[in-house]
Design a protein around this motif. Structure first.
Motif, PDB file in Angstrom:
ATOM      1  N   ASP A 664       0.826  -1.217   0.000  1.00 22.77           N
ATOM      2  CA  ASP A 664       0.000   0.000   0.000  1.00 22.77           C
ATOM      3  C   ASP A 664       0.859   1.266   0.000  1.00 22.77           C
ATOM      4  OD1 ASP A 664      -2.384  -1.208  -0.205  1.00 22.77           O
ATOM      5  OD2 ASP A 664      -3.072  -0.769   1.842  1.00 22.77           O
ATOM      6  N   ASP A 665       1.952   1.241   0.755  1.00 20.83           N
ATOM      7  CA  ASP A 665       2.828   2.422   0.815  1.00 20.83           C
ATOM      8  C   ASP A 665       3.452   2.714  -0.541  1.00 20.83           C
ATOM      9  OD1 ASP A 665       2.573   2.703   3.638  1.00 20.83           O
ATOM     10  OD2 ASP A 665       3.948   1.018   3.884  1.00 20.83           O
ATOM     11  N   LEU A 666       3.589   1.692  -1.365  1.00 17.86           N
ATOM     12  CA  LEU A 666       4.283   1.852  -2.642  1.00 17.86           C
ATOM     13  C   LEU A 666       3.298   1.999  -3.798  1.00 17.86           C
ATOM     14  CD1 LEU A 666       6.923  -0.936  -1.911  1.00 17.86           C
ATOM     15  CD2 LEU A 666       7.323   1.520  -1.870  1.00 17.86           C
ATOM     16  N   SER A 667       2.010   2.035  -3.481  1.00 18.61           N
ATOM     17  CA  SER A 667       0.989   2.127  -4.525  1.00 18.61           C
ATOM     18  C   SER A 667       0.515   3.569  -4.683  1.00 18.61           C
ATOM     19  CB  SER A 667      -0.213   1.255  -4.164  1.00 18.61           C
ATOM     20  OG  SER A 667       0.198  -0.087  -4.034  1.00 18.61           O
ATOM     21  N   PHE A 668      -0.222   3.818  -5.733  1.00 18.37           N
ATOM     22  CA  PHE A 668      -0.791   5.154  -5.965  1.00 18.37           C
ATOM     23  C   PHE A 668      -2.058   4.980  -6.787  1.00 18.37           C
ATOM     24  CE2 PHE A 668       1.985   4.071  -9.439  1.00 18.37           C
ATOM     25  CZ  PHE A 668       1.247   4.427 -10.557  1.00 18.37           C
ATOM     26  N   TYR A 669      -2.863   6.033  -6.853  1.00 20.70           N
ATOM     27  CA  TYR A 669      -4.093   5.982  -7.643  1.00 20.70           C
ATOM     28  C   TYR A 669      -3.753   6.297  -9.093  1.00 20.70           C
ATOM     29  CZ  TYR A 669      -6.678   5.396  -3.386  1.00 20.70           C
ATOM     30  OH  TYR A 669      -7.152   4.885  -2.208  1.00 20.70           O
ATOM     31  N   ASN A 670      -4.136   5.388  -9.965  1.00 21.94           N
ATOM     32  CA  ASN A 670      -3.766   5.530 -11.378  1.00 21.94           C
ATOM     33  C   ASN A 670      -4.823   6.318 -12.152  1.00 21.94           C
ATOM     34  OD1 ASN A 670      -5.873   3.796 -11.823  1.00 21.94           O
ATOM     35  ND2 ASN A 670      -4.586   1.984 -12.121  1.00 21.94           N
ATOM     36  N   GLN A 671      -4.675   6.336 -13.457  1.00 22.24           N
ATOM     37  CA  GLN A 671      -5.581   7.142 -14.295  1.00 22.24           C
ATOM     38  C   GLN A 671      -7.034   6.707 -14.188  1.00 22.24           C
ATOM     39  OE1 GLN A 671      -4.134   8.179 -18.421  1.00 22.24           O
ATOM     40  NE2 GLN A 671      -2.489   6.839 -17.731  1.00 22.24           N
ATOM     41  N   SER A 672      -7.279   5.441 -13.836  1.00 27.52           N
ATOM     42  CA  SER A 672      -8.673   4.990 -13.701  1.00 27.52           C
ATOM     43  C   SER A 672      -9.199   5.201 -12.292  1.00 27.52           C
ATOM     44  CB  SER A 672      -8.807   3.509 -14.043  1.00 27.52           C
ATOM     45  OG  SER A 672      -7.806   3.084 -14.893  1.00 27.52           O
ATOM     46  N   GLY A 673      -8.405   5.818 -11.444  1.00 29.67           N
ATOM     47  CA  GLY A 673      -8.869   6.063 -10.078  1.00 29.67           C
ATOM     48  C   GLY A 673      -8.705   4.866  -9.167  1.00 29.67           C
ATOM     49  N   HIS A 674      -7.934   3.872  -9.589  1.00 32.23           N
ATOM     50  CA  HIS A 674      -7.747   2.689  -8.743  1.00 32.23           C
ATOM     51  C   HIS A 674      -6.379   2.703  -8.090  1.00 32.23           C
ATOM     52  CE1 HIS A 674     -10.833   1.038 -11.672  1.00 32.23           C
ATOM     53  NE2 HIS A 674     -11.435   1.163 -10.506  1.00 32.23           N
ATOM     54  N   LEU A 675      -6.340   2.177  -6.880  1.00 31.86           N
ATOM     55  CA  LEU A 675      -5.058   2.048  -6.194  1.00 31.86           C
ATOM     56  C   LEU A 675      -4.269   0.969  -6.910  1.00 31.86           C
ATOM     57  CD1 LEU A 675      -3.603   3.200  -3.688  1.00 31.86           C
ATOM     58  CD2 LEU A 675      -4.413   1.208  -2.430  1.00 31.86           C
ATOM     59  N   SER A 676      -3.069   1.340  -7.374  1.00 29.36           N
ATOM     60  CA  SER A 676      -2.356   0.334  -8.153  1.00 29.36           C
ATOM     61  C   SER A 676      -0.897   0.270  -7.731  1.00 29.36           C
ATOM     62  CB  SER A 676      -2.518   0.641  -9.652  1.00 29.36           C
ATOM     63  OG  SER A 676      -1.361   1.200 -10.183  1.00 29.36           O
ATOM     64  N   PHE A 677      -0.398  -0.943  -7.689  1.00 31.99           N
ATOM     65  CA  PHE A 677       1.012  -1.159  -7.403  1.00 31.99           C
ATOM     66  C   PHE A 677       1.701  -1.460  -8.722  1.00 31.99           C
ATOM     67  CE2 PHE A 677       4.419  -4.241  -6.967  1.00 31.99           C
ATOM     68  CZ  PHE A 677       5.286  -3.562  -6.139  1.00 31.99           C
ATOM     69  N   GLU A 678       2.725  -0.710  -9.045  1.00 36.04           N
ATOM     70  CA  GLU A 678       3.437  -0.961 -10.289  1.00 36.04           C
ATOM     71  C   GLU A 678       4.887  -1.282  -9.961  1.00 36.04           C
ATOM     72  OE1 GLU A 678       2.746   2.216 -13.097  1.00 36.04           O
ATOM     73  OE2 GLU A 678       0.569   2.104 -12.825  1.00 36.04           O
ATOM     74  N   PRO A 679       5.298  -2.510 -10.269  1.00 32.08           N
ATOM     75  CA  PRO A 679       6.655  -2.931  -9.913  1.00 32.08           C
ATOM     76  C   PRO A 679       7.703  -2.093 -10.639  1.00 32.08           C
ATOM     77  CG  PRO A 679       5.564  -4.595 -11.278  1.00 32.08           C
ATOM     78  CD  PRO A 679       4.552  -3.544 -10.985  1.00 32.08           C
ATOM     79  N   GLY A 680       8.930  -2.219 -10.192  1.00 33.21           N
ATOM     80  CA  GLY A 680      10.024  -1.494 -10.835  1.00 33.21           C
ATOM     81  C   GLY A 680      10.981  -0.916  -9.808  1.00 33.21           C
ATOM     82  N   LEU A 681      11.695   0.109 -10.246  1.00 32.53           N
ATOM     83  CA  LEU A 681      12.744   0.700  -9.419  1.00 32.53           C
ATOM     84  C   LEU A 681      12.180   1.811  -8.528  1.00 32.53           C
ATOM     85  CD1 LEU A 681      15.884   0.695  -9.065  1.00 32.53           C
ATOM     86  CD2 LEU A 681      15.922   2.576 -10.725  1.00 32.53           C
ATOM     87  N   PHE A 682      12.582   1.794  -7.259  1.00 31.49           N
ATOM     88  CA  PHE A 682      12.213   2.861  -6.317  1.00 31.49           C
ATOM     89  C   PHE A 682      13.486   3.449  -5.719  1.00 31.49           C
ATOM     90  CE2 PHE A 682       8.554   0.145  -6.543  1.00 31.49           C
ATOM     91  CZ  PHE A 682       7.450   0.982  -6.417  1.00 31.49           C
ATOM     92  N   LYS A 683      13.558   4.758  -5.675  1.00 30.54           N
ATOM     93  CA  LYS A 683      14.654   5.398  -4.948  1.00 30.54           C
ATOM     94  C   LYS A 683      14.216   5.644  -3.508  1.00 30.54           C
ATOM     95  CE  LYS A 683      17.065   7.506  -8.727  1.00 30.54           C
ATOM     96  NZ  LYS A 683      17.555   8.736  -9.356  1.00 30.54           N
ATOM     97  N   VAL A 684      15.186   5.727  -2.626  1.00 31.73           N
ATOM     98  CA  VAL A 684      14.899   5.882  -1.195  1.00 31.73           C
ATOM     99  C   VAL A 684      15.857   6.907  -0.596  1.00 31.73           C
ATOM    100  CG1 VAL A 684      14.925   4.721   1.042  1.00 31.73           C
ATOM    101  CG2 VAL A 684      14.367   3.423  -0.994  1.00 31.73           C
ATOM    102  N   TRP A 685      15.345   7.712   0.343  1.00 27.90           N
ATOM    103  CA  TRP A 685      16.218   8.592   1.125  1.00 27.90           C
ATOM    104  C   TRP A 685      15.800   8.507   2.592  1.00 27.90           C
ATOM    105  CZ3 TRP A 685      13.902   9.736  -3.440  1.00 27.90           C
ATOM    106  CH2 TRP A 685      14.715  10.165  -4.509  1.00 27.90           C
ATOM    107  N   VAL A 686      16.785   8.476   3.468  1.00 28.12           N
ATOM    108  CA  VAL A 686      16.502   8.628   4.892  1.00 28.12           C
ATOM    109  C   VAL A 686      17.337   9.806   5.371  1.00 28.12           C
ATOM    110  CG1 VAL A 686      16.671   7.609   7.189  1.00 28.12           C
ATOM    111  CG2 VAL A 686      16.013   6.176   5.242  1.00 28.12           C
ATOM    112  N   GLY A 687      16.680  10.811   5.934  1.00 26.05           N
ATOM    113  CA  GLY A 687      17.451  11.994   6.308  1.00 26.05           C
ATOM    114  C   GLY A 687      16.680  12.953   7.180  1.00 26.05           C
TER     115      GLY A 687
END
Ligand code: BGC
Length: 701
Positions: A664-687
């Motif tokens: 859920d943290d890595l998902s977002f609402y797509n063009q159809s208004g649905h919560l969607s998880f799309e695999p691939g590369l994620f960048k991360v920062w802790v600061g």
């Protein structure tokens, strides 16, 4: 018998007019209020009055008045249905906490919950059982005065704090007399008003609505919020009072919200001004169908709805559903069993325990924006000037949307400094600017208290410059010309454009409007008895022309090196903020090391980092986790906050902070208004803020 069965039974006994009466919120000042209560027209009353003066803040003046109205409803109306008494108690009742934007700077849900609990305890003692709070409008435009009322620009931070506020107001069990029903507002997207001008229209893309503006409301619904207020504004030509897709659709149907939706003040009637309704009857019909269950103050529902049903323009089932929601709130609150408030509870107002809660909130809300080492001040052998247009301010400290704080219970910053330091520090003060400039050369350091008063902050106090008010800026410049080291204390309901101050002053402490105990918290911080830890919940622009400026913007197609003229940029100013979202200094220094990223499941990841206090001063650090979804079906923000954690670190101490991200943290609402998880590369920062930090990445298949 369950609430629903009790409601069925009651609905079966109600006339159409009595039903519509439950959908009506009358203003407390209308002349025939008592008769209207007896007739069953007052499902709710909005107590929008200024506090009636009593001898002390503990006098139960309002409590006695509301108990009498309640008695009329319970004993003298045909069905004896108790009244919901609503009021705006945004960040404290008699004991006032920092404005919500300041509370958000604590990044501390426990603080938000505890201030809300104190607020509920005090407001309910005076008979209030419905609070028009929390404000959970995402605000990206500091010209908008109401940015003060909410938790800032970020959907994740705002969602976490929204849930904390709902827990604080409503407690575990709403039948507890020290709770109030929370009403989250203003549904939805009100913070996006064009030009930052209040009540204006908005243009919000569907993806932005889903990903930015709606999440805090969805979070509040999950936390069990009892009511939601729709806003004054429109989205793309559809006023909120008419927004069937949002209110009846997303809020009620999709999310399953079982509470009631109330309009903002007279907003149902204002649809005639919006130009989407011709008559008051049109207004009533449109809003009832859109899913607004209660009409605040316009009396359109009570005047029009019954006739609309009788002429078959509106199904009675729509009315029944709305009434069911209002009655459900009254049952949840236990009002049928205990409609009255115990007036003795007003003695708790401003109790030492309550003051302690808002003091801690004020301490953690302070954001140190600059410090060349002048702070903290020594407690001996020092001459300190405390000057500036707001050095003696008291009511201002309670913020713009505060009805109930008593000026007499608030200390000014000057008085708090005087109380704090003994004879070992000499304090020089004067009300007059000219005198201040004459005395200033005798000071080792000047505390200059500047910023916004309450007439320049809050509802309908929108502005077209973010500079300090002219006299305040001129005063700082005059001090600078004398070359006396100056620390500015900035009171304000919004981030101001402080570039000059940042360049020329020794220190800047952003204190928002900090509430009843704010001056003591500020003074403790100035003299080192409290180490600041607040982080800004909004971006500080360099100037008003950069607005709206927020850290979680989308990438452009031209994010080229900054010296490239094709880079998306301004020709006359940097595109970076003065202080980024999440920024705030401490008297301690912290070092971030050893970022570890472990993919723990196909769609879950664990991220850790070590944080060391590298100074000799104990302090709190708020570590922040950001991600970027590098490639997706829609362009995703360059950074998004996904977690934060407050760590208390002794000198030299190291702690490990661990964040777990789920699908859920890595998902977002797509063009159809649905919560969607799309695999691939994620960048991360802790600061320590949205601009710096340890960087890494992970890939999910
Ligand atoms: C504000 C609301 C508030 C209402 C009642 C309106 O002007 O927009 O936030 O709850 O007044 O006081």
């Amino acid at each position: 018998m369950s609430f629903e069965l009790k409601i069925d039974a009651l609905l079966g006994r109600m006339t159409l007019v009595e039903k519509v009466g439950q959908m009506c919120q009358l203003a407390i000042f209308i002349p025939d209020l008592e008769d209207r209560i007896r007739q069953g027209h007052a499902g709710s009353i909005i107590c929008s009055n200024s506090p009636t003066p009593g001898n002390t803040p503990q006098d139960p003046v309002l409590a006695l008045q509301l108990n009498e109205y309640q008695r009329l409803a319970v004993e003298e109306s045909r069905l004896g249905i108790p009244i919901l008494f609503g009021r705006d108690v945004l960040h404290g009742y008699k004991t006032v906490g920092p404005i919500p934007l300041g509370q958000a700077a604590t990044w501390n849900p426990e603080i938000i919950e505890s201030v809300a609990r104190v607020t509920a305890c005090e407001a309910s003692a005076d008979g209030i059982n419905l609070n028009f709070a929390p404000v959970i409008d995402i605000a990206r435009d500091p010209r908008w005065g109401r940015i003060a009322e909410g938790f800032g620009e970020d959907p994740h931070l705002c969602s976490v704090l929204a849930q904390a506020a709902v827990r604080g107001y409503q407690g575990e069990d709403l039948t507890d007399p020290a709770t109030v029903l929370a009403c989250a507002k203003h549904f939805a997207g009100y913070g996006a008003v064009e030009g930052g001008r209040d009540y204006n229209g908005t243009e919000i893309a569907a993806t932005t609505l889903r990903n930015i503006y709606l999440p805090p409301f969805w979070a509040a619904v999950r936390a069990g919020v009892g009511a939601i207020m729709s806003g004054f504004h429109d989205i793309g030509g559809i006023p909120m009072s008419a927004h069937r897709e949002l209110v009846a659709g997303i809020l009620k149907e999709e999310w399953g919200f079982e509470g009631f939706v109330i309009s903002d003040w007279a907003a149902i009637d204002e649809m005639r001004q919006h130009g989407v309704a011709e008559t008051r009857a049109d207004c009533a019909l449109i809003s009832a169908l859109a899913g607004l269950d209660m009409d605040m103050a316009s009396e359109v529902y009570i005047d029009e709805l019954a006739a609309l049903v009788e002429t078959n323009q509106l199904a009675e089932a729509v009315i029944d559903d709305a009434v069911r929601r209002v009655l459900r709130a009254k049952f949840r609150l236990g009002l049928f069993d205990q409609p009255y408030t115990d007036v003795k509870r007003a003695s708790l107002h401003l109790s030492p325990d309550h003051r302690q809660v808002v003091r801690k909130a004020a301490e953690q809300s302070l954001v140190l924006l600059k410090n060349d080492g002048i702070l903290p001040l020594a407690k001996s052998d020092l001459t300190v000037g405390v000057f500036g247009p707001l050095a003696n301010a008291r009511k201002t400290l309670c913020g713009a949307w505060n009805l109930d704080g008593h000026e007499d219970s608030v200390l000014s910053i000057l008085d708090a400094v005087r109380d704090k330091v003994g004879a070992n520090v000499e304090i020089l003060a004067t009300d007059l600017v000219d005198d201040a400039l004459k005395i200033a050369p005798r000071c080792d350091v000047v505390i200059a208290v500047v910023g916004e008063g309450i007439a320049r902050s809050g509802e309908n106090n929108c502005i077209t410059t973010l500079d300090l008010p002219p006299g305040h800026q001129a005063f700082l410049e005059a001090l600078h010309a004398i070359q006396v080291p100056t620390a500015a204390i900035v009171l304000a309901g919004r981030p101001l454009a402080l570039e000059w101050a940042d360049r020329n002053l020794s220190a800047i402490l952003m204190v928002w409007h900090p509430g009843t105990e704010g001056a003591k918290a500020i003074t403790d911080t100035l003299f080192g008895d409290h180490n600041p830890s607040g982080k800004s919940p909004v971006t500080f622009p360099r100037n008003v022309g950069q607005v709206p400026l927020h850290y979680n913007h989308r990438p452009t197609g031209r994010p080229l090196p900054r010296n490239d003229r094709r880079h998306s940029r301004y020709a006359d100013a940097p595109d970076s903020p003065l202080y980024p979202f999440g920024y705030g200094l401490s008297y301690s220094t912290f070092e971030y090391r050893n970022l570890h990223i472990t993919v723990t499941a196909p769609r879950a990841v664990s991220i850790s980092a070590e944080i060391t206090n590298t100074s000799s001063t104990a302090g709190d650090e708020i570590a922040q986790l950001y991600i970027r979804d590098v490639v997706a079906s829609i362009s995703r923000p360059v950074k998004e906050l996904k977690g934060f954690s407050r760590l208390s670190l002794k000198p030299g101490e190291t702690q490990t902070v661990v964040f777990q991200l789920t699908q859920d943290d890595l998902s977002f609402y797509n063009q159809s208004g649905h919560l969607s998880f799309e695999p691939g590369l994620f960048k991360v920062w802790v600061g320590p803020d949205s601009n710096t930090g340890l960087a890494g990445q992970f890939e999910l298949k």
